[in-house]
Write an enzyme that holds these catalytic residues in place. Sequence first.
Site, PDB file in Angstrom:
ATOM      1  N   SER A   1     -47.909  -0.030 -13.254  1.00  0.00           N
ATOM      2  CA  SER A   1     -47.063  -1.199 -13.024  1.00  0.00           C
ATOM      3  C   SER A   1     -46.413  -1.101 -11.644  1.00  0.00           C
ATOM      4  O   SER A   1     -46.596  -0.121 -10.924  1.00  0.00           O
ATOM      5  CB  SER A   1     -46.003  -1.288 -14.112  1.00  0.00           C
TER       6      SER A   1
ATOM      7  N   LEU B   1     -46.992  -2.700  -8.871  1.00  0.00           N
ATOM      8  CA  LEU B   1     -47.850  -2.755  -7.681  1.00  0.00           C
ATOM      9  C   LEU B   1     -47.585  -4.029  -6.873  1.00  0.00           C
ATOM     10  O   LEU B   1     -48.189  -4.242  -5.831  1.00  0.00           O
ATOM     11  CB  LEU B   1     -49.333  -2.748  -8.089  1.00  0.00           C
ATOM     12  N   GLY B   2     -46.725  -4.890  -7.388  1.00  0.00           N
ATOM     13  CA  GLY B   2     -46.437  -6.131  -6.662  1.00  0.00           C
ATOM     14  C   GLY B   2     -47.341  -7.265  -7.099  1.00  0.00           C
ATOM     15  O   GLY B   2     -47.745  -8.091  -6.283  1.00  0.00           O
TER      16      GLY B   2
ATOM     17  N   GLY C   1     -46.564  -9.818  -9.004  1.00  0.00           N
ATOM     18  CA  GLY C   1     -45.859 -11.098  -8.874  1.00  0.00           C
ATOM     19  C   GLY C   1     -45.875 -11.587  -7.439  1.00  0.00           C
ATOM     20  O   GLY C   1     -46.098 -12.771  -7.166  1.00  0.00           O
TER      21      GLY C   1
ATOM     22  N   PRO D   1     -59.458   5.262  -9.771  1.00  0.00           N
ATOM     23  CA  PRO D   1     -58.609   4.489 -10.696  1.00  0.00           C
ATOM     24  C   PRO D   1     -58.980   3.000 -10.709  1.00  0.00           C
ATOM     25  O   PRO D   1     -58.923   2.359 -11.752  1.00  0.00           O
ATOM     26  CB  PRO D   1     -57.197   4.693 -10.135  1.00  0.00           C
ATOM     27  N   THR D   2     -59.387   2.473  -9.557  1.00  0.00           N
ATOM     28  CA  THR D   2     -59.793   1.063  -9.488  1.00  0.00           C
ATOM     29  C   THR D   2     -61.064   0.847 -10.298  1.00  0.00           C
ATOM     30  O   THR D   2     -61.183  -0.131 -11.046  1.00  0.00           O
ATOM     31  CB  THR D   2     -59.995   0.649  -8.009  1.00  0.00           C
TER      32      THR D   2
ATOM     33  N   CYS E   1     -20.233 -17.257  -9.295  1.00  0.00           N
ATOM     34  CA  CYS E   1     -20.002 -17.310 -10.734  1.00  0.00           C
ATOM     35  C   CYS E   1     -18.856 -16.370 -11.111  1.00  0.00           C
ATOM     36  O   CYS E   1     -17.692 -16.703 -10.871  1.00  0.00           O
ATOM     37  CB  CYS E   1     -21.305 -17.008 -11.473  1.00  0.00           C
ATOM     38  N   LEU E   2     -19.131 -15.174 -11.609  1.00  0.00           N
ATOM     39  CA  LEU E   2     -18.051 -14.230 -11.879  1.00  0.00           C
ATOM     40  C   LEU E   2     -17.224 -14.010 -10.607  1.00  0.00           C
ATOM     41  O   LEU E   2     -16.001 -13.894 -10.654  1.00  0.00           O
ATOM     42  CB  LEU E   2     -18.630 -12.890 -12.366  1.00  0.00           C
ATOM     43  N   GLY E   3     -17.895 -13.984  -9.467  1.00  0.00           N
ATOM     44  CA  GLY E   3     -17.221 -13.757  -8.182  1.00  0.00           C
ATOM     45  C   GLY E   3     -16.201 -14.834  -7.858  1.00  0.00           C
ATOM     46  O   GLY E   3     -15.193 -14.579  -7.195  1.00  0.00           O
TER      47      GLY E   3
ATOM     48  N   HIS F   1     -24.992 -20.777  -9.225  1.00  0.00           N
ATOM     49  CA  HIS F   1     -25.792 -19.697  -8.613  1.00  0.00           C
ATOM     50  C   HIS F   1     -26.715 -20.252  -7.527  1.00  0.00           C
ATOM     51  O   HIS F   1     -27.877 -20.554  -7.807  1.00  0.00           O
ATOM     52  CB  HIS F   1     -26.645 -19.015  -9.688  1.00  0.00           C
TER      53      HIS F   1
ATOM     54  N   GLU G   1     -28.222 -18.742  -5.267  1.00  0.00           N
ATOM     55  CA  GLU G   1     -29.294 -17.814  -4.872  1.00  0.00           C
ATOM     56  C   GLU G   1     -30.652 -18.209  -5.443  1.00  0.00           C
ATOM     57  O   GLU G   1     -31.701 -17.884  -4.872  1.00  0.00           O
ATOM     58  CB  GLU G   1     -28.952 -16.375  -5.278  1.00  0.00           C
TER      59      GLU G   1
END
Length: 545
Positions: free
Chosen positions: A13, A15-16, A18, A189-190, A393-395, A519, A521
């Site tokens: 997992s 590996l990028g 997304g 592995p590939t 938000c909380l900030g 939010h 962001e």
Amino acid sequence: MNKFIFVSGGVCSSLGKGVAASALGALLEGRGLNVRMVKCDPYINIDAGTMNPYQHGEVYVTDDGAETDLDLGNYARFTNSPLSAANSITTGQIYHSVLEKERQGRYLGRCVQVIPHITDEIKRRILAALDVDADIVIVEIGGTVGDIESIPFLEAARQFIHEYGRGNALSVHLTLIPEVGEGELKTKPTQHSVKAMQEMGIQPDILICRAPNMLDDSMRLKIAMFTNVEKNAVFTSYNVDTTIYAIPLIFFEQQMDQVVLKKLGVESRHSDLQPWREMIAKFEARKSLVRIGIVGKYIELHDAYKSVYEALFHAGVEAGVEIELVKVDSSLLEADGAADATLNGISPSAAHVNVEKVDGVLVPGGFGQRGINGMVNAANWARRNKIPYFGICLGMQIMVIEWARNVLNLLDADSSEFNQDTKYPVVSLLEEQIDVKNYGGTMRLGASETVTREESNLFKAYQETHIWERHRHRYEFSNKYRETMLESGLLLTGFTSDNGLVECVEWPDHPWGLGVQFHPEFKSKPTAAAPLFRDFVMAARNCKH
Ligand code: GLN
């Protein structure tokens, strides 16, 4: 045109996957295609909303209020795919709807099975993410081939490819090429990972190999030979030491989009990656350094504030500065003088070993009581020393508590989230929420409208009187204190459109001290920083001495 690309991962997992899926999306958008991004998460939770940030990182919120996996944030930053509940599929949701249908008798007494009922439901959900304008759907399958949990999703992908035909549905597989010993790259592995895909009945069409550096021709030939993938369809995602936003251009140089279009039978068209090139040019031209203190409770975890960090980076690119994140564990700022010493960089403290003064303070969203007083101390330091402060938000709630305690002298002031017995609940649940609390579902989630007061820093940032941003919170600025706060000089500059709730507070006589209940962001992009992040970073840059 309805074309599908299934992105899976192998070997290990992180590996990028997304980012690779998103970068491919950006490339195809550069070719004028309408891309839709879908994430399949193999966990059994219904969504990410109830998951602990320690285990799962940030919860990414969509306009329609879905609480999703943070990969949707990558999709939002790299592509223009609309994102809603339909773009995030979990095993939990799939089983939930299959079981509901079973209880309703919709399977007519048949035995309900993984194949075809679960896989049909997965396929139905993937198709539901399509809209009339969509050209290509990129479906990222979470996990790694070989995981038990991923099997139904890979099986659904296999069926898709079989039903739609290879010219309409592709398999893109991401693997690792590790380095062993003295720079020796290993393909084994590939090879094994592709074998695992073949055992699932899927022959990958395209391989993206995560490697320390660009694979040479002989390496690609060897991989192609062992995996049945054409050599020109073996790509490298090499480690970038600059920014992940260079990846679309790295893939473009290897002509990934051309190969994908050819395999999908889409005629070649002009590519426009100008916004990405401009962004990278601005990134490379950054001149100075701005230190932003992030004061929160999940500080040691990069993923917990993922979108906030990305948005700061985008803002830095736009402001021409490199952002140094100074991560400060708020619970270590609770002792007398700890906030001053740490944020001024006077003495290294347990909270942070850095001994430089921060140029701006950001308090991100959060839940629960731990570290709250440290955040209040950080806000107090920023207000008194006229250091730019951004509360999210909380900030923002922290700003209100700090003002009540230190300006109004209501020493016990608090949010009723943290102290139910406070005499001064300046942040609290709405009256109508108090009774329904036990039934859950009281969270304000998703996009809603905020009306901005002209001449405020909020308005200056957006240059609009009506803005839409996303929410994820339960508590609110208490309207009982509106008058007192205003009279004492706190600026209230953003409201819900019925004026019922305060959405933004700002400090008077301060270069830039602003908190918002939403939010911003989540909507920031590398090619277009969120306006409040941009202005906060610019204020920090301008105040730096
Ligand atoms: N805990 C606060 C609330 O529920 C703030 C939530 C947040 O920052 N997302 O209102």
